[in-house]
Design an enzyme around this catalytic site. Structure first.
Site, PDB file in Angstrom:
ATOM      1  N   ILE A  80       0.843  -1.194   0.000  1.00  0.00           N
ATOM      2  CA  ILE A  80       0.000   0.000   0.000  1.00  0.00           C
ATOM      3  C   ILE A  80       0.882   1.248   0.000  1.00  0.00           C
ATOM      4  O   ILE A  80       1.943   1.267   0.623  1.00  0.00           O
ATOM      5  CB  ILE A  80      -0.943  -0.005   1.230  1.00  0.00           C
ATOM      6  N   THR A  81       0.448   2.267  -0.720  1.00  0.00           N
ATOM      7  CA  THR A  81       1.173   3.529  -0.706  1.00  0.00           C
ATOM      8  C   THR A  81       0.194   4.677  -0.889  1.00  0.00           C
ATOM      9  O   THR A  81      -0.993   4.466  -1.109  1.00  0.00           O
ATOM     10  CB  THR A  81       2.278   3.565  -1.777  1.00  0.00           C
ATOM     11  N   TRP A  82       0.703   5.891  -0.770  1.00  0.00           N
ATOM     12  CA  TRP A  82      -0.116   7.095  -0.951  1.00  0.00           C
ATOM     13  C   TRP A  82       0.331   7.824  -2.200  1.00  0.00           C
ATOM     14  O   TRP A  82       1.532   7.900  -2.495  1.00  0.00           O
ATOM     15  CB  TRP A  82       0.035   8.018   0.260  1.00  0.00           C
ATOM     16  N   HIS A  83      -0.628   8.356  -2.949  1.00  0.00           N
ATOM     17  CA  HIS A  83      -0.353   9.281  -4.041  1.00  0.00           C
ATOM     18  C   HIS A  83      -1.154  10.551  -3.800  1.00  0.00           C
ATOM     19  O   HIS A  83      -2.276  10.490  -3.275  1.00  0.00           O
ATOM     20  CB  HIS A  83      -0.765   8.703  -5.392  1.00  0.00           C
ATOM     21  N   ILE A 143       8.289   2.246  -6.141  1.00  0.00           N
ATOM     22  CA  ILE A 143       8.224   1.629  -7.464  1.00  0.00           C
ATOM     23  C   ILE A 143       7.309   0.418  -7.400  1.00  0.00           C
ATOM     24  O   ILE A 143       7.447  -0.423  -6.518  1.00  0.00           O
ATOM     25  CB  ILE A 143       9.626   1.216  -7.957  1.00  0.00           C
ATOM     26  N   GLY A 155       4.302   2.109 -12.403  1.00  0.00           N
ATOM     27  CA  GLY A 155       5.627   2.709 -12.496  1.00  0.00           C
ATOM     28  C   GLY A 155       6.202   3.185 -11.180  1.00  0.00           C
ATOM     29  O   GLY A 155       6.455   2.386 -10.286  1.00  0.00           O
ATOM     30  N   CYS A 173       4.280   0.893   1.821  1.00  0.00           N
ATOM     31  CA  CYS A 173       4.971  -0.193   1.128  1.00  0.00           C
ATOM     32  C   CYS A 173       5.320  -1.341   2.078  1.00  0.00           C
ATOM     33  O   CYS A 173       6.237  -2.116   1.806  1.00  0.00           O
ATOM     34  CB  CYS A 173       6.226   0.317   0.420  1.00  0.00           C
TER      35      CYS A 173
END
Length: 218
Positions: A80-83, A143, A155, A173
């Site tokens: 999991i990540t944040w954008h 990534i 990406g 992550c």
């Protein structure tokens, strides 16, 4: 053919994902050449395909709503990540049909970010056993990639001027505080970075790296 750069500006994650899949189909059909898409997303947590990734979301649904953060499941690799605003997300839509070497492609993506950060005076590197790009124990870029019939999508995400507090709602992550923290270009430089300049550096470096890759395959 030179790498095409598309700057989509600010986008909602799910809308950008649908557009990205259109580019993948166009690349598969030979309608376009290799392309790098650059964008900033509206605030969103994306959950990757790694088993158990959803357990690393620390906020309840009402807390997400109060912070204006969306939640989206995706088929990229990783956790999991944040954008969100102040973070540049890059989506390379590149054919690997000749080499079929995903590991070499990942090294190119890593080197792209390392070279751009070096241009800004930041000595970044890889870390054994951990994904992304790091400054010592501080992760500055994530990534996560996917491939369809040897055309790449998803990406990288490079933290430029983003609010790092957004990472506090997750285990980013899957990396615990004991393993490392998250940082940004502005946090490292002590001043806000020029987002347009960073995009230009990414575009120029990507064109150079992937042009060299094309020549090596001929």
């Amino acid at each position: 053919m030179p790498l095409t750069i598309e700057d989509w500006g600010r986008t909602a994650y799910e809308d950008a994902f649908a557009r990205q899949l259109e580019r993948v189909e166009q690349r598969l059909d030979g309608e376009i050449g290799d392309t790098l898409i650059l964008t900033e997303h509206e605030s969103v947590y994306t959950i990757g395909a790694r088993h158990g990734a959803e357990k690393h979301l620390l906020l309840a649904p009402d807390a997400l709503a109060s912070r204006g953060i969306q939640l989206a499941k995706t088929n990229r690799g990783g956790d999991i990540t944040w954008h969100g605003p102040g973070q540049i997300v890059g989506y390379p839509v590149i054919s690997l049909a000749r080499t079929r070497d995903l590991h070499a492609y990942l090294r190119k993506i890593e080197q792209l970010i390392i070279n751009v950060l070096g241009s800004l005076g930041l000595a970044a590197s890889r870390r054994d056993g951990l994904t992304g790009i790091w400054l010592d124990r501080r992760k500055i870029a994530a990534i996560g990639v996917a491939v369809k019939r040897w055309v790449t999508y998803h990406g990288f995400a490079l933290n430029v001027n983003c609010d790092l507090g957004n990472f506090g709602g997750i285990v980013p992550c899957g990396i615990t505080p004991a393993e490392g923290t998250v940082t940004s270009i502005s946090a490292e430089l002590g001043c806000e970075a020029d987002l347009a300049e960073v995009k230009q550096l990414l575009a120029a470096e990507a064109q150079e790296l992937f042009r060299a890759n094309d020549q090596s395959e001929d």
